[in-house]
Write an enzyme that holds these catalytic residues in place. Structure first.
Site, mmCIF file in Angstrom:
data_model
loop_
_atom_site.group_PDB
_atom_site.id
_atom_site.type_symbol
_atom_site.label_atom_id
_atom_site.label_comp_id
_atom_site.label_asym_id
_atom_site.label_seq_id
_atom_site.Cartn_x
_atom_site.Cartn_y
_atom_site.Cartn_z
ATOM 1 N N GLU A 239 0.836 -1.201 0.000
ATOM 2 C CA GLU A 239 0.000 0.000 0.000
ATOM 3 C C GLU A 239 0.869 1.249 0.000
ATOM 4 O O GLU A 239 0.608 2.209 -0.738
ATOM 5 C CB GLU A 239 -0.916 0.000 1.214
ATOM 6 C CG GLU A 239 -1.753 1.266 1.345
ATOM 7 C CD GLU A 239 -2.631 1.281 2.588
ATOM 8 O OE1 GLU A 239 -3.162 2.356 2.911
ATOM 9 O OE2 GLU A 239 -2.771 0.217 3.229
ATOM 10 N N GLY A 336 3.986 32.392 -9.856
ATOM 11 C CA GLY A 336 3.558 33.654 -9.286
ATOM 12 C C GLY A 336 2.090 33.596 -8.910
ATOM 13 O O GLY A 336 1.571 32.556 -8.492
#
Length: 378
Positions: A239, A336
């Protein structure tokens, strides 16, 4: 990789691009995918790829599961968790199920007729599975289950749940058992509301409630009660490796999006890519992503040889998810203000990846596992 795996990769990529990506906005609004996507994935051969053909699976191994996982993560498709369904629950059945159980459930999981979930987490318990309160008492040829589970992936659509319960509340870890619950027609079983999450908004994550739910004794996973905790510990390395595989794929998707953006974006009259800070940041991130892929590939090889231990899997899980979150953050910074706008994939990635440091065992628990191994001199 070989020709078979490359063909599977191409099939998976085309499936996610055709069947899932165009629906992501609608699925986000409704907080879950359409139920039919499971049947379509089954028809495309993307479910239970690592399960033997005699049980309806693809007859492959973990590499096949990993390829499908990579393509789903790379396509940013979180709407249905094949990792839980095929990579986790199907392998619990394969490893511990009786022949009758395998024949009853695996073929229908492979077609998507059954959707599987695993229910471990409980309110207030977190990663400490030994403290779970959901219990099952024996009543003739049934167990009677009461309790609740939370943060359950595939919780809305699941009609087969691998359910962790206490069959002997006084026995600690030795009192944990796994029951396979068929939800259809199960009196006392109830699904709570879909949980509103920071990210992965298309994934149907839900609370589940059990009020005197009767589960046939023959749906116990394994040949006797009290083996559930050991079964969980044996399966957790796979897992956690699946989580690491997805993390690496996401790193590369983030870098792909960012590289394209900084080539096109003009800042102070020149491409953002030409600025030294941009180039150095990308160099750092690409290096980290490359190291992560090499480490995870090595772990896959270990798993296939039966040599992946819990400590190495814990290393892979915490380091790749931590690195993934860091890389996505660095990439978003290069966008940005646009990186904060959800119309850009990098913003979605930023919200989606944060939970990977929590599920599958928190990264703090992973470090504790590693520290205990160091303490033992291993």
């Amino acid at each position: 990789m070989d020709a078979d795996l490359e063909q599977l990769r191409d099939t998976a990529r085309r499936f996610y691009e055709r069947e899932c990506v165009p629906n992501e906005k609608r699925w986000t609004e409704q907080q879950h995918a359409d139920r039919e996507i499971w049947l379509k994935a089954g028809a495309a051969g993307l479910l239970c790829a690592g399960i033997p053909e005699q049980y309806g699976g693809g007859g492959g191994d973990f590499r096949h599961e990993a390829v499908i996982c990579e393509e789903q993560a790379g396509a940013m498709v979180n709407a249905f968790s094949n990792n839980v369904h095929s990579g986790i629950v199907a392998h619990y059945l394969l490893a511990y199920g009786s022949e009758a159980q395998k024949q009853r459930w695996l073929p229908r999981m492979a077609t998507g007729e059954l959707v599987a979930a695993i229910a471990l987490s409980e309110p207030g318990i977190g990663s400490d599975l030994q403290r779970m309160r959901t219990h099952a008492r024996r009543d003739g040829d049934h167990y009677v289950v009461s309790g609740s589970k939370t943060f359950i992936t595939n919780g809305l659509h699941a009609n087969l749940i691998c359910l962790a319960v206490k069959t002997d509340p006084a026995a600690g870890a030795k009192g944990v058992s796994l029951l396979m619950l068929e939800t259809e027609g199960s009196a006392g079983f109830r699904r709570g509301k879909l949980l509103e999450k920071l990210g992965q908004k298309t994934q149907d994550t839900a609370e589940l409630f059990f009020d005197e739910v009767r589960v046939p004794v023959e749906h116990l996973l394994g040949d006797e009660e009290g083996k559930g905790f050991g079964q969980l510990m044996q399966q957790l390395p796979q897992e956690r490796l699946i989580i690491a595989v997805g993390a690496v794929a996401t790193m590369h998707r983030a870098l792909q999006e960012t590289t394209q953006y900084v080539r096109e974006r003009q800042v102070f009259g020149q491409p953002l890519m030409s600025m030294q800070n941009t180039r150095f940041k990308l160099a750092e991130c690409v290096t980290q992503a490359t190291v992560a892929r090499s480490f995870v590939d090595d772990c896959i090889g270990r798993l296939l040889r039966g040599q992946l231990d819990a400590t190495t899997a814990a290393m892979a899980k915490w380091w790749t998810t931590d690195t993934n979150v860091r890389i996505v953050d660095e990439c978003l910074q290069l966008f940005g203000g646009y990186g904060y706008m959800t119309e850009y994939p990098i913003a979605r990635l930023y919200a989606d990846v944060r939970v990977s440091k929590i599920y599958g065992g928190t990264n703090e628990v992973m470090k504790e596992i590693i520290a205990r191994a160091v303490e033992r001199g291993r």
